[in-house]
Design an enzyme around this catalytic site. Sequence first.
Site, mmCIF file in Angstrom:
data_model
loop_
_atom_site.group_PDB
_atom_site.id
_atom_site.type_symbol
_atom_site.label_atom_id
_atom_site.label_comp_id
_atom_site.label_asym_id
_atom_site.label_seq_id
_atom_site.Cartn_x
_atom_site.Cartn_y
_atom_site.Cartn_z
ATOM 1 N N ASN A 1 0.855 -1.187 0.000
ATOM 2 C CA ASN A 1 0.000 0.000 0.000
ATOM 3 C C ASN A 1 0.893 1.240 0.000
ATOM 4 O O ASN A 1 1.681 1.435 0.930
ATOM 5 C CB ASN A 1 -0.907 -0.020 1.244
ATOM 6 N N ASP B 1 -0.090 4.478 0.018
ATOM 7 C CA ASP B 1 -0.760 5.699 0.486
ATOM 8 C C ASP B 1 0.218 6.721 1.058
ATOM 9 O O ASP B 1 0.126 7.920 0.776
ATOM 10 C CB ASP B 1 -1.756 5.371 1.605
ATOM 11 N N HIS B 2 1.126 6.242 1.889
ATOM 12 C CA HIS B 2 1.896 7.214 2.684
ATOM 13 C C HIS B 2 3.134 7.753 1.999
ATOM 14 O O HIS B 2 3.771 8.676 2.514
ATOM 15 C CB HIS B 2 2.137 6.646 4.079
ATOM 16 N N ARG C 1 4.411 18.769 1.337
ATOM 17 C CA ARG C 1 5.051 19.960 0.773
ATOM 18 C C ARG C 1 4.379 20.397 -0.526
ATOM 19 O O ARG C 1 4.732 21.411 -1.119
ATOM 20 C CB ARG C 1 6.543 19.646 0.546
ATOM 21 N N HIS D 1 -5.427 3.684 -1.544
ATOM 22 C CA HIS D 1 -6.716 4.036 -0.954
ATOM 23 C C HIS D 1 -7.080 5.450 -1.372
ATOM 24 O O HIS D 1 -6.500 6.415 -0.893
ATOM 25 C CB HIS D 1 -6.597 3.928 0.568
ATOM 26 N N ARG E 1 -9.162 8.105 -0.715
ATOM 27 C CA ARG E 1 -10.100 8.532 0.311
ATOM 28 C C ARG E 1 -10.965 9.681 -0.181
ATOM 29 O O ARG E 1 -10.553 10.478 -1.027
ATOM 30 C CB ARG E 1 -9.336 8.978 1.571
ATOM 31 N N ARG F 1 -6.689 12.880 1.354
ATOM 32 C CA ARG F 1 -5.607 13.312 2.243
ATOM 33 C C ARG F 1 -4.244 12.799 1.766
ATOM 34 O O ARG F 1 -3.223 13.372 2.091
ATOM 35 C CB ARG F 1 -5.860 12.849 3.677
ATOM 36 N N GLU G 1 -8.585 0.728 -2.985
ATOM 37 C CA GLU G 1 -9.410 0.759 -1.770
ATOM 38 C C GLU G 1 -10.296 1.996 -1.820
ATOM 39 O O GLU G 1 -9.832 3.091 -2.178
ATOM 40 C CB GLU G 1 -8.534 0.821 -0.520
ATOM 41 N N THR H 1 -6.809 6.843 10.684
ATOM 42 C CA THR H 1 -6.659 5.730 9.747
ATOM 43 C C THR H 1 -7.911 4.871 9.863
ATOM 44 O O THR H 1 -8.798 5.158 10.664
ATOM 45 C CB THR H 1 -5.387 4.905 10.035
ATOM 46 N N THR H 2 -7.987 3.827 9.063
ATOM 47 C CA THR H 2 -9.193 2.995 9.093
ATOM 48 C C THR H 2 -9.352 2.373 10.466
ATOM 49 O O THR H 2 -8.455 1.675 10.952
ATOM 50 C CB THR H 2 -9.087 1.897 8.024
ATOM 51 N N GLU I 1 -11.038 -9.162 3.264
ATOM 52 C CA GLU I 1 -9.743 -8.798 3.841
ATOM 53 C C GLU I 1 -9.977 -8.563 5.318
ATOM 54 O O GLU I 1 -10.752 -7.667 5.695
ATOM 55 C CB GLU I 1 -9.139 -7.562 3.186
ATOM 56 N N HIS J 1 -3.663 -4.272 7.716
ATOM 57 C CA HIS J 1 -3.745 -3.091 8.594
ATOM 58 C C HIS J 1 -2.826 -3.228 9.794
ATOM 59 O O HIS J 1 -3.017 -4.087 10.650
ATOM 60 C CB HIS J 1 -5.151 -2.737 9.067
ATOM 61 N N GLY K 1 1.280 -1.424 4.266
ATOM 62 C CA GLY K 1 1.701 -0.128 3.725
ATOM 63 C C GLY K 1 2.471 0.725 4.698
ATOM 64 O O GLY K 1 3.678 0.924 4.557
HETATM 65 C C1 DXP Z 1 -8.115 -0.368 4.877
HETATM 66 C C2 DXP Z 1 -6.809 -0.206 5.524
HETATM 67 O O1 DXP Z 1 -6.543 -0.709 6.574
HETATM 68 C C3 DXP Z 1 -5.773 0.586 4.855
HETATM 69 O O2 DXP Z 1 -5.472 0.046 3.650
HETATM 70 C C4 DXP Z 1 -6.242 1.995 4.678
HETATM 71 O O3 DXP Z 1 -5.703 2.533 3.511
HETATM 72 C C5 DXP Z 1 -5.781 2.760 5.884
HETATM 73 O O4 DXP Z 1 -6.013 4.104 5.634
HETATM 74 P P1 DXP Z 1 -4.743 5.065 5.574
HETATM 75 O O5 DXP Z 1 -3.813 4.529 4.514
HETATM 76 O O6 DXP Z 1 -5.343 6.396 5.233
HETATM 77 O O7 DXP Z 1 -4.109 4.981 6.933
HETATM 78 N N1 LIG Z 2 -5.760 -2.891 3.777
HETATM 79 C C1 LIG Z 2 -4.549 -2.733 4.550
HETATM 80 C C2 LIG Z 2 -3.540 -1.951 3.761
HETATM 81 O O1 LIG Z 2 -3.674 -1.769 2.567
HETATM 82 C C3 LIG Z 2 -2.350 -1.396 4.446
HETATM 83 O O2 LIG Z 2 -2.633 -1.058 5.774
HETATM 84 P P1 LIG Z 2 -1.393 -0.440 6.595
HETATM 85 O O3 LIG Z 2 -0.267 -1.438 6.505
HETATM 86 O O4 LIG Z 2 -1.043 0.866 5.932
HETATM 87 O O5 LIG Z 2 -1.902 -0.276 8.001
#
Ligand code: DXP
Ligand SMILES: NCC(=O)COP(=O)(O)O
Length: 253
Positions: free
Chosen positions: A10, A12-13, A21, A46, A48, A52, A76, A106-107, A157, A200, A222
């Site tokens: 993942n 996302d971060h 920035r 994800h 959102r 964010r 996601e 977070t979720t 999941e 997660h 992630g």
């Molecule tokens: C569903 C899950 O647990 C994560 O994949 C989700 O993306 C968490 O959200 P953040 O990445 O915004 O923390």
């Molecule tokens: N669905 C979980 C995911 O994609 C990653 O979660 P995390 O490792 O960022 O908490």
Amino acid sequence: MSERIRLGVNIDHVATVRNARGGLYPDPVRAAQEAIAAGADGITAHLREDRRHISDADIDSLSAVLRDQARPLNLEMAVTQEMLAIALHHRPAAVCLVPEKREERTTEGGLDVVGGHNWITPFVGRLKNAGSRVSLFIGPDPHQVEAAARTGAAVVELHTGSFCDAVRDRRLDAAAADLEALRAAAAQAHGLGLEVHAGHGIDYDTVAPIAAIPQVMELNIGHFLIGEAIFVGLGPAISKMRELMDRARGAMA
Ligand SMILES: CC(=O)[C@@H](O)[C@H](O)COP(=O)(O)O
Ligand SMILES: NCC(=O)COP(=O)(O)O
């Protein structure tokens, strides 16, 4: 059952750091490419509602790049008409339906499939008809597992956050109870014909007992990997996670 367990990374971060920035650096698409090169079986992102971290443009780019590299994008998203339109446009290999609360960091929990059955089921059908494999992100609750099977989704999941938090906080009795709930939910879901994934909060300390659950076929990880990448690089962080997953699986054989 000790088939090789897949790793979805993942990213996302990476976008969280970029957005700190503004601008284009670091690029989540480059992170996805480096994750694939390091052995990730797929990429999770994800989108959102509040954007964010991952943006619509990121999804546009990731869809194109991963399609070219024949690697799956696991999108996601919340169960909303806005996200449905985006998913139907991109037709990603996989979609994972997750709960979202604007105020959450977070979720926090799993999708309430029991309560939302009547609107989740047609939502799943639209995505399946578009060719996406649909996963429901749920807590390890037997009622949620049973409801998920009735929606027609192919995958659940299992939310591993409670287990991972308990391990981090050294609440060993709670961790043991959470792990047992995950094991029971995985066996129940498999028995109902669902493919079982988990994710997660997973890190190097928690990956082994989760990967050792025989019905779990994919982990999505992630935040920890992106954090670890700051210190050792994304490739080495992924390689170590892959090694721990394979060792846990091998110990089962
Ligand atoms: C569903 C899950 O647990 C994560 O994949 C989700 O993306 C968490 O959200 P953040 O990445 O915004 O923390
Ligand atoms: N669905 C979980 C995911 O994609 C990653 O979660 P995390 O490792 O960022 O908490």
